[in-house]
Design a protein around this motif. Structure first.
Motif, short mmCIF file in Angstrom:
data_model
loop_
_atom_site.label_atom_id
_atom_site.label_comp_id
_atom_site.label_asym_id
_atom_site.label_seq_id
_atom_site.Cartn_x
_atom_site.Cartn_y
_atom_site.Cartn_z
N HIS A 27 -20.77 3.41 -13.94
CA HIS A 27 -20.41 2.32 -13.02
C HIS A 27 -19.69 1.25 -13.84
N ILE A 28 -18.87 0.45 -13.18
CA ILE A 28 -18.28 -0.71 -13.87
C ILE A 28 -19.35 -1.80 -13.89
N ASN A 123 -8.89 6.76 -15.45
CA ASN A 123 -8.22 7.44 -14.34
C ASN A 123 -7.84 6.43 -13.26
N ALA A 124 -7.04 6.89 -12.30
CA ALA A 124 -6.46 5.97 -11.30
C ALA A 124 -7.55 5.26 -10.49
N ASN A 125 -8.61 5.99 -10.12
CA ASN A 125 -9.69 5.37 -9.34
C ASN A 125 -10.37 4.25 -10.12
N LYS A 126 -10.69 4.54 -11.38
CA LYS A 126 -11.41 3.56 -12.22
C LYS A 126 -10.53 2.33 -12.46
N LEU A 127 -9.26 2.59 -12.71
CA LEU A 127 -8.33 1.49 -12.99
C LEU A 127 -8.20 0.58 -11.76
N ALA A 128 -8.08 1.19 -10.59
CA ALA A 128 -7.95 0.39 -9.35
C ALA A 128 -9.22 -0.42 -9.11
N ALA A 171 -9.44 -0.15 -3.10
CA ALA A 171 -10.29 -0.78 -4.13
C ALA A 171 -10.53 -2.25 -3.81
N ASP A 172 -9.48 -2.97 -3.46
CA ASP A 172 -9.63 -4.40 -3.12
C ASP A 172 -10.56 -4.58 -1.93
N GLN A 199 -13.11 10.03 0.01
CA GLN A 199 -13.30 10.30 -1.42
C GLN A 199 -12.88 9.13 -2.32
N PRO A 200 -11.66 8.59 -2.16
CA PRO A 200 -11.34 7.43 -3.00
C PRO A 200 -12.19 6.21 -2.68
N LEU A 201 -12.57 6.04 -1.41
CA LEU A 201 -13.40 4.90 -1.04
C LEU A 201 -14.77 4.98 -1.73
N SER A 202 -15.37 6.16 -1.75
CA SER A 202 -16.68 6.30 -2.40
C SER A 202 -16.56 6.10 -3.91
N ALA A 203 -15.38 6.44 -4.46
CA ALA A 203 -15.14 6.20 -5.90
C ALA A 203 -15.03 4.71 -6.21
N MET A 204 -14.77 3.89 -5.20
CA MET A 204 -14.76 2.43 -5.38
C MET A 204 -16.14 1.83 -5.11
N LEU A 205 -16.79 2.30 -4.04
CA LEU A 205 -18.08 1.74 -3.65
C LEU A 205 -19.17 2.01 -4.70
N GLU A 206 -18.98 3.04 -5.52
CA GLU A 206 -19.99 3.31 -6.55
C GLU A 206 -20.08 2.18 -7.58
N HIS A 207 -19.12 1.28 -7.58
CA HIS A 207 -19.16 0.12 -8.49
C HIS A 207 -19.63 -1.15 -7.79
N VAL A 208 -20.04 -1.03 -6.52
CA VAL A 208 -20.36 -2.20 -5.70
C VAL A 208 -21.85 -2.20 -5.34
N GLU A 209 -22.46 -3.36 -5.44
CA GLU A 209 -23.86 -3.51 -4.98
C GLU A 209 -23.84 -3.71 -3.47
N ILE A 210 -23.66 -2.61 -2.76
CA ILE A 210 -23.51 -2.70 -1.30
C ILE A 210 -24.81 -3.24 -0.67
#
Length: 342
Positions: A27-28, A123-128, A171-172, A199-210
């Motif tokens: 996670h970030i 990778n592109a997901n992590k960078l975004a 990502a934003d 798939q890309p959305l879940s790759a962003m949400l994994e860094h978020v305390e939803i």
């Protein structure tokens, strides 16, 4: 000059910069400066190792200039106890000093570290996701793609028209769930999202305390996905819930998945190990998880690779080593453990 520099923190302080460090392996996660110093001095193990390395983003900026911050993406090897190999860090610091001196910001620094062996490109997901998170932290506006992503998740452009939604916009949006009506729009949109967005959305949400409400939605969504044997949807739910505020709901979802037929799927197991790893700090759940890995039939190397990944995580290591001595194991798990040492 390099004799006086014992840590990256000292290097950055000595260059007159403000800085912050992030782990970006699983996670970030922002690393506390005191914690980072203890890691650098090998007083504590690296908390989130991945593939035998610490994956770091160091963001720094010149206090005298108001330009955009600079970022180093760095990858350092760890030893068997997950301690930072300080020789690699020293080597990197020496290379920086030779290439840049103490002028590590400004135009003269551009491109000078491109061939540095410790520098990598995420990778592109992590960078975004990282770019989106940094803009939130610095209270800067989101990218130009954000507004269209908001429009998409509000349902106003049609969920099938996903081709026009940029990865940075997703990502934003994910990193700003507490803004506007983003959260409620996402919750309404979630059941209708195509896999190309999920798939890309879940790759962003994994860094978020939803928030808890989103985690509840994901638990229900995953139950339907389990009933439908939809492993893509299950892994999306696991990734999205993994850093959520309601870790009890994350644990509940992991338990539900592990007790289902999907609980032996390689993608599902790798997602739990890579993203929901905090849930494996529980010895009983870890036992069930490793038993599922041992029963997986298709990929021979799955069990040893997951074992090697998890045994490096300091909070899981003692429980995993305890499993080696546990008596009430299934024969399949006992054989899989035996093969590790044969």
């Amino acid at each position: 000059m390099s004799d006086q520099i014992a840590t990256l923190g000292q290097l950055l302080d000595g260059a007159g910069t403000q800085w912050r460090a992030f782990d970006i392996g699983r996670h970030i996660t922002k690393l506390d400066k005191k914690q980072f110093l203890a890691i650098e001095q090998a007083q504590v193990p690296y908390p989130y190792p991945l593939a035998g390395h610490a994956w770091l983003a160091i963001q720094f900026w010149d206090t005298k200039a108001s330009k955009e911050p600079y970022v180093w993406f760095l990858k350092f090897p760890l030893d068997e106890q997950s301690m930072l190999v300080s020789a690699s860090r020293d080597h990197f610091a020496d290379m920086v000093i030779q290439a840049l001196g103490t002028e590590i910001t400004g135009e003269q620094a551009d491109g000078k570290l491109d061939n540095n062996p410790y520098v990598f490109t995420p990778n592109a997901n992590k960078l975004a996701a990282f770019n989106a998170q940094v803009k939130v932290l610095l209270k800067q506006p989101a990218s130009q793609y954000y507004e269209h992503a908001q429009l998409y998740f509000s349902g106003k452009v049609g969920f099938d028209n996903w081709q026009s939604v940029a990865l940075q916009g997703i990502a934003d949006f994910a990193l700003r769930l507490d803004s506007d009506t983003n959260l409620s729009n996402l919750q309404k949109a979630w059941p209708h999202l195509p896999v190309e967005v999920l798939q890309p959305l879940s790759a962003m949400l994994e860094h978020v305390e939803i928030p808890t409400s989103m985690s509840k939605l994901l638990v229900d969504y995953a139950q339907t996905a389990i009933n439908n044997s939809d492993t893509v949807a299950i892994t999306a739910a696991l990734r999205s819930i993994s850093k959520g505020q309601a870790q009890g709901l994350c644990a509940q979802l992991v338990d539900t998945v592990l007790s289902s037929p999907a609980g032996q799927d390689s993608d599902v197991l790798l997602t739990i190990a890579g993203r929901c790893f905090k849930q494996l700090e529980n010895p009983e759940r870890l036992h069930v998880f490793m038993d599922n890995c041992a029963h997986h039939q298709q990929i021979d190397e799955l069990f040893p690779s997951i074992f090697a990944d998890l045994v490096a995580i300091p909070t899981i290591r003692p429980h995993l080593l305890g499993l080696l001595r546990k008596e009430n194991r299934s024969e399949t798990l006992a054989r899989a453990i035996g093969r590790l040492f044969s």
